[in-house]
Write an enzyme that holds these catalytic residues in place. Structure first.
Site, PDB file in Angstrom:
ATOM      1  N   LYS A  38       0.893  -1.160   0.000  1.00  0.00           N
ATOM      2  CA  LYS A  38       0.000   0.000   0.000  1.00  0.00           C
ATOM      3  C   LYS A  38       0.928   1.205   0.000  1.00  0.00           C
ATOM      4  O   LYS A  38       1.374   1.669   1.059  1.00  0.00           O
ATOM      5  CB  LYS A  38      -0.871  -0.021   1.262  1.00  0.00           C
ATOM      6  CG  LYS A  38      -1.740   1.196   1.472  1.00  0.00           C
ATOM      7  CD  LYS A  38      -3.136   1.004   0.948  1.00  0.00           C
ATOM      8  CE  LYS A  38      -4.021   2.201   1.254  1.00  0.00           C
ATOM      9  NZ  LYS A  38      -5.396   2.023   0.745  1.00  0.00           N
ATOM     10  N   GLU A 116      -2.232  -2.006  -3.594  1.00  0.00           N
ATOM     11  CA  GLU A 116      -3.548  -1.436  -3.279  1.00  0.00           C
ATOM     12  C   GLU A 116      -3.502   0.069  -3.482  1.00  0.00           C
ATOM     13  O   GLU A 116      -2.626   0.763  -2.964  1.00  0.00           O
ATOM     14  CB  GLU A 116      -3.970  -1.758  -1.830  1.00  0.00           C
ATOM     15  CG  GLU A 116      -5.371  -1.199  -1.544  1.00  0.00           C
ATOM     16  CD  GLU A 116      -5.893  -1.450  -0.130  1.00  0.00           C
ATOM     17  OE1 GLU A 116      -5.380  -2.330   0.583  1.00  0.00           O
ATOM     18  OE2 GLU A 116      -6.844  -0.731   0.246  1.00  0.00           O
ATOM     19  N   GLY A 117      -4.484   0.558  -4.251  1.00  0.00           N
ATOM     20  CA  GLY A 117      -4.595   2.000  -4.464  1.00  0.00           C
ATOM     21  C   GLY A 117      -5.138   2.663  -3.208  1.00  0.00           C
ATOM     22  O   GLY A 117      -4.924   2.201  -2.087  1.00  0.00           O
ATOM     23  N   GLY A 119      -8.908   4.519  -2.062  1.00  0.00           N
ATOM     24  CA  GLY A 119     -10.252   4.846  -2.551  1.00  0.00           C
ATOM     25  C   GLY A 119     -10.479   4.209  -3.912  1.00  0.00           C
ATOM     26  O   GLY A 119     -10.182   3.039  -4.111  1.00  0.00           O
TER      27      GLY A 119
END
Ligand SMILES: Nc1ncnc2c1ncn2[C@@H]1O[C@H](COP(=O)(O)OP(=O)(O)OP(=O)(O)O)[C@@H](O)[C@H]1O
Ligand SMILES: [Mg+2]
Length: 247
Positions: A38, A116-117, A119
């Site tokens: 992340k 993981e982006g 939002g």
């Protein structure tokens, strides 16, 4: 270079972290050297005078990742708002080249990487020119889109896929997450088919709501097993590693 996907969602809070952690857990059980990162986390938690990126803590717990938090997260901010604003509120700035280099290094080191982006796809990581979509493009990563099961999800999912495709970003699959037992009404039943038909992207699984799962509390009862049995995770594994199958 290993293979990877950028995990995005139709919205914040759709279950990107839950699905990311579980997929990496499934793959690692099969002997694949998989990892989740992340790069930019807003809404990080303060604990013992340190900022802790919650999503990464959850990946480590669920997938048994041996890497340190700093190996899995680059920027973390306190405010639970879009990263460009969270950084500004902390008097900092997200440097796009640092984010890209951080992800590339991880992509080079492991067999299978989920990024993981934050939002959804249009969320600015540092400003209008560096969104989650731009990160996927810079890294040449296809997307995995996590979507909600019910009413409203056709529109959100089709728009997300269209935005990606308009920018030349391939979408590898859609995972529907959080279907509550006994709550599969007409919309929940029809959505996977119509979403696949309208996007041309496969729906790789429908993951139920699991009462024993909470990112905030660090609980993941039955999560990896459930994702192993409800998602076509083999379809996302690079062919070269020869570790697919259900044995
Ligand atoms: N299948 C599930 N069963 C039970 N709870 C779930 C499930 N999926 C997600 N949740 C819960 O929903 C909340 C949001 O999930 P998650 O943190 O994975 O979303 P996210 O898309 O990663 O959010 P963000 O945009 O903040 O990163 C969390 O409290 C998580 O525990
Ligand atoms: Mg998350």
């Amino acid at each position: 270079m290993g293979r990877g996907y950028l995990v995005t969602g139709t919205d914040t809070g759709v279950g990107k972290t839950v699905i990311t952690a579980a997929l990496v857990g499934v793959w690692r059980r099969r002997g694949i050297d998989a990892v989740a990162i992340k790069p930019v986390q807003s809404g990080a938690i303060e604990a013992n005078g340190r900022l802790v990126p919650e999503d990464v803590v959850f990946y480590r717990h669920v997938a048994g990742l041996p890497q340190s938090i700093d190996e899995l997260n680059l920027y973390r901010f306190t405010s639970a708002v879009s990263p460009h604003l969270a950084a500004k509120l902390s008097g900092e700035r997200v440097e796009p080249s640092r984010v890209v280099d951080f992800c590339r290094e991880v992509l080079q080191r492991y067999e299978l990487v989920l990024v993981e982006g934050a939002g959804g796809l249009c969320v600015p990581l540092s400003g209008p020119d560096f969104t989650v979509a731009e990160l996927a493009r810079e890294l040449s990563l296809p997307l995995l889109v996590v979507a909600r099961p019910g009413l409203g999800s056709i529109n959100h999912t089709v728009l997300t896929v269209a935005y990606a495709q308009n920018r030349g970003i391939p979408v590898a699959g859609i995972i529907i997450n959080g279907l509550k037992a006994g709550e599969a009404g007409p919309a929940e039943k029809d959505n996977p088919g119509i979403i696949a038909a309208m996007t041309g992207v496969p729906v790789l699984g429908i993951v139920p709501y699991l009462p024993g799962v909470s990112v905030e509390e660090g609980s993941a009862d039955g999560l990896v097993e459930t994702v192993e049995n409800t998602v076509f995770w083999e379809d996302l594994v690079p062919r070269i590693c020869g570790c697919t199958g259900t044995g």
